[in-house]
Design an enzyme around this catalytic site. Sequence first.
Site, PDB file in Angstrom:
ATOM      1  CG  HIS A  16     -20.295   5.683  -2.727  1.00 33.62           C
ATOM      2  ND1 HIS A  16     -21.260   5.131  -3.343  1.00 33.62           N
ATOM      3  CD2 HIS A  16     -20.410   4.922  -1.435  1.00 33.62           C
ATOM      4  CE1 HIS A  16     -22.329   4.609  -2.658  1.00 33.62           C
ATOM      5  NE2 HIS A  16     -21.564   4.326  -1.305  1.00 33.62           N
ATOM      6  CD  GLU A  17     -17.525   4.752   1.461  1.00 30.42           C
ATOM      7  OE1 GLU A  17     -17.807   5.264   2.401  1.00 30.42           O
ATOM      8  OE2 GLU A  17     -17.745   3.632   0.809  1.00 30.42           O
ATOM      9  CG  HIS A  22     -22.275   7.815   2.074  1.00 29.54           C
ATOM     10  ND1 HIS A  22     -23.696   7.719   1.967  1.00 29.54           N
ATOM     11  CD2 HIS A  22     -21.919   6.674   1.487  1.00 29.54           C
ATOM     12  CE1 HIS A  22     -24.163   6.824   1.213  1.00 29.54           C
ATOM     13  NE2 HIS A  22     -22.869   5.950   1.000  1.00 29.54           N
TER      14      HIS A  22
END
Length: 260
Positions: free
Chosen positions: A25-26, A29
Amino acid sequence: MVDPTELIQTVLIYALPVLFAITVHEAAHGYAARHFGDNTAWVQGRLTLNPMKHIDPMGTILMPLLLYFATSGALLFGYAKPVPVNFGRLRNPKRDMVWVALAGPGVNLAQAVLWGVLFYVLHALGMTERFFLEMCRAGMLTNVVMFVFNLFPLPPMDGGRILVGLLPWRQAMMVSRIEPWGFFIVMGLIVTGGFAPNWEGWVKPFSGAMTSQADVRRHRVVTEAVHRAGGKIAMQILHTGRYAYHPLAVAPTKLKAPIS
C-alpha cells in the site's frame, strides 16, 4: 483475559497478510508519485517492498498488541510510516494526486482478489491445512478493510485526497481545509458509533462463504471495542502525529505531506 495460544495463532495467521497489505500500500503511493513527477519517496528510500522501511515501531507493532490485549482480541488496528509526497512536484498536482491516492487502496483491492484466488487454488489442490486457509481469509479481510477504510471521503484519508482532486478548485480548497482535523473526525465517528462498519457486507463479494464467522465477528465489534477502551487508544493514535498534514488550500505548490 487473552489466551496466549490464541494470540500466537492470530499473530502467525495475520502477520504475512498484514505486512504485505501495508508494505505494498505505502510503496504504491511512492511509485505512483514518482511516475507523475515527484521522487521524494525514492530519494528517502521508501520505494521498496522491504517491510522494515515502512514499519512504524509504535503503529505497526506496539499499537496492535496493545489493542489486542486491551480489547480481549476484539480489535486489531495499526498503521505504517506514511510515504512522503510533495504534490507541488507532480506534473499536474490536482489531477495526479487522485492517482497517487488511489494507488494504495487499489493494490489492497488487487491483493484481496489474489488471496481469494490462492484460496480457491489451495482448495482445488486438496489442501486441508487450516493455517494456510485461514491466512488466505485473513489476507482477504485485511485488504478489503484497508481498501474501504482508506477510501473514506475525508482528508487526509486517501478517499479525501481523491475527492479534493476531483472537485472544482473552489470546493476542493474548502474540503482540503478539513485535513488537519479529518482523522479526528473519522475516529470520533468510530468512537461514537457514527461509523459502524458492516465488515460482513464488505467482505462477502470477495470471499463469499470463505470468510469464517469468527473473523467476521472479530472485526464487527470494532466500535464496541473502542467504547470499552474509553477512546484512550484512539486518542493515542491521534497524538502520534500520524496525520499531521498541512491543508492543500494553504500552499498547493509547496505542500509536502505524508500520504496514508
